[in-house]
Design an enzyme around this catalytic site. Structure first.
Site, PDB file in Angstrom:
ATOM      1  N   HIS A 153       0.861  -1.024  -0.063  1.00  0.00           N
ATOM      2  CA  HIS A 153       0.051  -0.174   0.025  1.00  0.00           C
ATOM      3  C   HIS A 153       0.970   1.407   0.001  1.00  0.00           C
ATOM      4  CE1 HIS A 153      -4.159   1.310   0.700  1.00  0.00           C
ATOM      5  NE2 HIS A 153      -3.439   2.228   0.861  1.00  0.00           N
ATOM      6  N   TYR A 170      -8.134  10.097   4.838  1.00  0.00           N
ATOM      7  CA  TYR A 170      -8.107  10.774   6.072  1.00  0.00           C
ATOM      8  C   TYR A 170      -9.149  12.128   5.664  1.00  0.00           C
ATOM      9  CZ  TYR A 170      -4.068   8.310   7.235  1.00  0.00           C
ATOM     10  OH  TYR A 170      -3.088   7.611   7.770  1.00  0.00           O
ATOM     11  N   PRO A 224      -3.445   5.618  17.926  1.00  0.00           N
ATOM     12  CA  PRO A 224      -3.474   4.671  16.544  1.00  0.00           C
ATOM     13  C   PRO A 224      -3.324   5.713  15.555  1.00  0.00           C
ATOM     14  CG  PRO A 224      -5.696   4.624  17.738  1.00  0.00           C
ATOM     15  CD  PRO A 224      -4.493   5.270  18.644  1.00  0.00           C
ATOM     16  N   LYS A 243       1.391   2.992  14.507  1.00  0.00           N
ATOM     17  CA  LYS A 243       2.712   2.618  14.867  1.00  0.00           C
ATOM     18  C   LYS A 243       2.673   1.502  15.755  1.00  0.00           C
ATOM     19  CE  LYS A 243       4.886   5.847  12.374  1.00  0.00           C
ATOM     20  NZ  LYS A 243       5.281   5.407  10.969  1.00  0.00           N
ATOM     21  N   TYR A 282       5.941   8.568   8.168  1.00  0.00           N
ATOM     22  CA  TYR A 282       4.897   7.565   8.027  1.00  0.00           C
ATOM     23  C   TYR A 282       5.031   6.187   7.730  1.00  0.00           C
ATOM     24  CZ  TYR A 282      -0.140   7.030   6.327  1.00  0.00           C
ATOM     25  OH  TYR A 282      -1.416   6.641   6.100  1.00  0.00           O
TER      26      TYR A 282
HETATM   27  C1  FAD Z   1      -8.596   0.068  16.533  1.00  0.00           C
HETATM   28  C2  FAD Z   1      -6.865   0.075  16.729  1.00  0.00           C
HETATM   29  C3  FAD Z   1      -6.206   0.053  15.383  1.00  0.00           C
HETATM   30  C4  FAD Z   1      -4.823  -0.227  15.226  1.00  0.00           C
HETATM   31  N1  FAD Z   1      -4.355  -0.165  13.857  1.00  0.00           N
HETATM   32  C5  FAD Z   1      -2.767  -0.029  14.037  1.00  0.00           C
HETATM   33  C6  FAD Z   1      -2.056  -0.352  12.772  1.00  0.00           C
HETATM   34  O1  FAD Z   1      -2.666  -0.165  11.488  1.00  0.00           O
HETATM   35  N2  FAD Z   1      -0.652  -0.278  12.943  1.00  0.00           N
HETATM   36  C7  FAD Z   1      -0.202  -0.701  13.897  1.00  0.00           C
HETATM   37  O2  FAD Z   1       1.186  -0.686  13.958  1.00  0.00           O
HETATM   38  N3  FAD Z   1      -0.745  -0.663  15.152  1.00  0.00           N
HETATM   39  C8  FAD Z   1      -1.875  -0.499  15.373  1.00  0.00           C
HETATM   40  N4  FAD Z   1      -2.875  -0.563  16.295  1.00  0.00           N
HETATM   41  C9  FAD Z   1      -1.953  -0.696  17.692  1.00  0.00           C
HETATM   42  C10 FAD Z   1      -1.780  -2.292  17.906  1.00  0.00           C
HETATM   43  O3  FAD Z   1      -2.651  -3.010  17.741  1.00  0.00           O
HETATM   44  C11 FAD Z   1      -0.935  -2.719  19.377  1.00  0.00           C
HETATM   45  O4  FAD Z   1       0.075  -1.510  19.392  1.00  0.00           O
HETATM   46  C12 FAD Z   1      -0.428  -3.771  19.292  1.00  0.00           C
HETATM   47  O5  FAD Z   1      -1.445  -4.807  19.505  1.00  0.00           O
HETATM   48  C13 FAD Z   1       0.526  -4.117  20.492  1.00  0.00           C
HETATM   49  O6  FAD Z   1       0.781  -5.373  20.447  1.00  0.00           O
HETATM   50  P1  FAD Z   1       1.367  -6.077  22.193  1.00  0.00           P
HETATM   51  O7  FAD Z   1       1.817  -7.421  21.683  1.00  0.00           O
HETATM   52  O8  FAD Z   1       2.195  -5.290  22.551  1.00  0.00           O
HETATM   53  O9  FAD Z   1       0.079  -5.855  22.888  1.00  0.00           O
HETATM   54  P2  FAD Z   1      -1.485  -6.718  22.628  1.00  0.00           P
HETATM   55  O10 FAD Z   1      -1.739  -6.879  21.342  1.00  0.00           O
HETATM   56  O11 FAD Z   1      -2.509  -5.846  23.327  1.00  0.00           O
HETATM   57  O12 FAD Z   1      -1.099  -8.284  23.235  1.00  0.00           O
HETATM   58  C14 FAD Z   1      -1.191  -8.233  24.627  1.00  0.00           C
HETATM   59  C15 FAD Z   1      -1.570  -9.777  25.128  1.00  0.00           C
HETATM   60  O13 FAD Z   1      -1.357 -10.009  26.475  1.00  0.00           O
HETATM   61  C16 FAD Z   1      -2.406 -10.429  27.053  1.00  0.00           C
HETATM   62  N5  FAD Z   1      -2.540 -10.270  28.517  1.00  0.00           N
HETATM   63  C17 FAD Z   1      -2.888  -9.113  28.991  1.00  0.00           C
HETATM   64  N6  FAD Z   1      -2.702  -9.046  30.303  1.00  0.00           N
HETATM   65  C18 FAD Z   1      -2.426 -10.387  30.742  1.00  0.00           C
HETATM   66  C19 FAD Z   1      -2.174 -11.106  31.822  1.00  0.00           C
HETATM   67  N7  FAD Z   1      -2.392 -10.489  33.221  1.00  0.00           N
HETATM   68  N8  FAD Z   1      -1.703 -12.450  31.873  1.00  0.00           N
HETATM   69  C20 FAD Z   1      -1.474 -13.027  30.668  1.00  0.00           C
HETATM   70  N9  FAD Z   1      -1.778 -12.460  29.485  1.00  0.00           N
HETATM   71  C21 FAD Z   1      -2.062 -11.112  29.582  1.00  0.00           C
HETATM   72  C22 FAD Z   1      -3.580 -10.039  26.282  1.00  0.00           C
HETATM   73  O14 FAD Z   1      -4.766 -10.849  26.383  1.00  0.00           O
HETATM   74  C23 FAD Z   1      -3.069  -9.954  24.792  1.00  0.00           C
HETATM   75  O15 FAD Z   1      -3.183 -11.191  24.073  1.00  0.00           O
HETATM   76  C24 FAD Z   1      -4.002  -0.262  16.425  1.00  0.00           C
HETATM   77  C25 FAD Z   1      -4.895  -0.583  17.795  1.00  0.00           C
HETATM   78  C26 FAD Z   1      -6.221  -0.384  17.673  1.00  0.00           C
HETATM   79  C27 FAD Z   1      -6.890  -0.422  19.285  1.00  0.00           C
END
Ligand code: FAD
Length: 394
Positions: free
Chosen positions: A80, A201, A293, A297, A391
């Site tokens: 994209h 946007y 978001p 990132k 970006y």
């Molecule tokens: C609507 C939306 C759109 C987004 N779009 C983008 C995008 O286009 N590009 C981008 O880069 N980012 C985007 N993001 C951000 C991205 O989704 C997150 O930054 C990403 O999921 C972070 O990954 P993570 O593994 O750190 O955390 P998470 O994905 O939140 O994973 C954490 C995991 O830990 C588990 N957990 C929590 N507490 C406990 C516990 N006490 N014990 C055991 N397990 C636990 C949870 O169940 C979860 O599975 C978006 C976010 C949202 C909400």
């Protein structure tokens, strides 16, 4: 494959959370021959079905490719390279793939990436326990809700921004830098093909609206909404009417509609921990810092941090050299802060007047600045290069 770490009954690294950060970390540790176990509070189906991110930066794709984790995204993801801006002043498109460093995004839904990473982790012999909510982390010991204790040489908190990893680190004296952007988005997932060939946007007096492709049959839309909005107040009709108004379909043509699959409200907040770990506890992904978001990132920073943390753990566990852990913050934080700076800039571009603009004159000033920013982006090649580099960059 490196030497398999073995220290009696103790696991090398206990990873809390099976999101992008935890699963990338787990796969990379197995690559280095380090024993690990992932503890995840949800069931497998819920983990594999959670739709969030979709835009992967070139750096994330490179890391995942290098470590044999990119087969799905390289075959099913889509490249994209354009975004468009709509406002009362009309519409313009930026081919950001031709600007800045010439990098593009790969669009691949986060739940599919998580599914791929989990399958590969299991194929590599990794251990994971679902339905295992961690309640406490202390000195390498992790207590699970069912009463089980799991001990590791190190614990990686990859459990998101509300997790116990962050709370345990805060108790060790980490400081947080925080910004509440003062706005919220209604995040809507619809079963309909993308309506635009680009990321869209829309700046509008009623608030921002966004359009992001996910797959040929699923599209993500965003609607800026007041803090405290209840998604239940948004019927399908209301969503489509509001999207049509803010995306100015009367001027630019209709949206491809379809049933709404999911709605959720996201409050735009950002924070960064000054020290993403110490001693035996280290954090990656949203646990180490939440990013709003507005510039997509979060998942990309999670991949970056998981990669760096895996290197650091490999050094200390396989070679008894803790210099990687000592450098982990310095390795990541400058890039994390650049992502935050750009994300904040995007937020001011998309939302206009801020919460601090309390009277009408201030709101007018905020709106005028928003349009000046947009105009600069439309007309200045220097500004466009800056935009493209940040970006797509991590
Ligand atoms: C609507 C939306 C759109 C987004 N779009 C983008 C995008 O286009 N590009 C981008 O880069 N980012 C985007 N993001 C951000 C991205 O989704 C997150 O930054 C990403 O999921 C972070 O990954 P993570 O593994 O750190 O955390 P998470 O994905 O939140 O994973 C954490 C995991 O830990 C588990 N957990 C929590 N507490 C406990 C516990 N006490 N014990 C055991 N397990 C636990 C949870 O169940 C979860 O599975 C978006 C976010 C949202 C909400």
């Amino acid at each position: 494959m490196g030497k398999r770490f073995n220290s009696g009954a103790r696991t090398g690294v206990v990873i809390v959370g099976a999101g992008p950060a935890g699963l990338v970390l787990g796969n990379l540790l197995l690559d280095h021959g380090i024993d690990c176990v992932i503890l995840e509070r949800r069931e497998r189906k819920a983990v594999e079905g959670r739709a969030r991110a979709g835009f992967l930066a070139a750096h994330s794709v490179r890391v995942l490719t290098q470590h044999g984790l990119a087969e799905g995204l390289l075959t099913r993801g889509r490249s994209h390279r354009t975004c468009l801006f709509r406002s009362e002043q009309g519409e313009f498109t930026l081919d950001y793939g031709q600007l800045g460093r010439g990098e593009v995004h790969t669009v691949y839904p986060q739940q599919e990436l998580v599914r791929d990473l989990l399958a590969e982790y299991l194929r590599r012999g990794g251990e994971i326990r679902f339905d295992a909510e961690v309640e406490e982390i202390s000195e390498g010991r992790v207590r699970v809700r069912d009463g089980a204790d799991v001990t590791g040489r190190y614990v990686a908190g990859c459990d998101g921004h509300r997790g116990v990893g962050r709370a345990a680190l805060a108790a060790l004296g980490t400081r947080t830098a925080r910004r509440d952007h003062g706005v919220s988005w209604l995040a809507v997932l619809v079963a309909a093909p993308p309506s635009l060939a680009a990321v869209g946007y829309a700046l509008h007096a009623r608030g921002f609206a966004g359009h992001m492709a996910r797959t040929d049959t699923v599209t993500r839309y965003y609607l800026q909404c007041p803090r405290g909005t209840d998604p239940a107040d948004w019927s399908e009709d209301r969503i489509w009417t509001e999207l049509a108004t803010r995306l100015r379909t009367a001027e630019f043509g209709p949206l491809k509609d379809g049933p709404v699959l999911e709605t959720a409200v996201v409050d735009l907040r950002s924070d960064v921990l000054d020290r993403p770990g110490t001693g035996r506890l280290w954090l990656a992904g949203d646990a180490a810092g939440l990013i709003s978001p507005s510039a997509a990132k979060g998942a990309n920073l999670a991949v970056l941090q998981a990669e760096r943390l895996a290197e650091a753990f490999a050094r200390v566990l396989n070679h008894d050299d803790d210099s990687g852990l000592a450098r982990y913050a310095a390795d990541c934080l400058p890039r994390v802060w650049r992502a935050h700076e750009f994300s904040h800039w995007m937020s001011t571009l998309l939302h206009g007047p801020s919460a601090e603009d309390t009277d009408e004159a201030e709101a007018r000033y905020g709106r005028a600045l928003q349009y000046a920013r947009l105009d600069s982006l439309r007309t200045s090649r220097t500004h466009q290069d800056f935009f493209a580099e940040n970006y797509t960059g991590i």
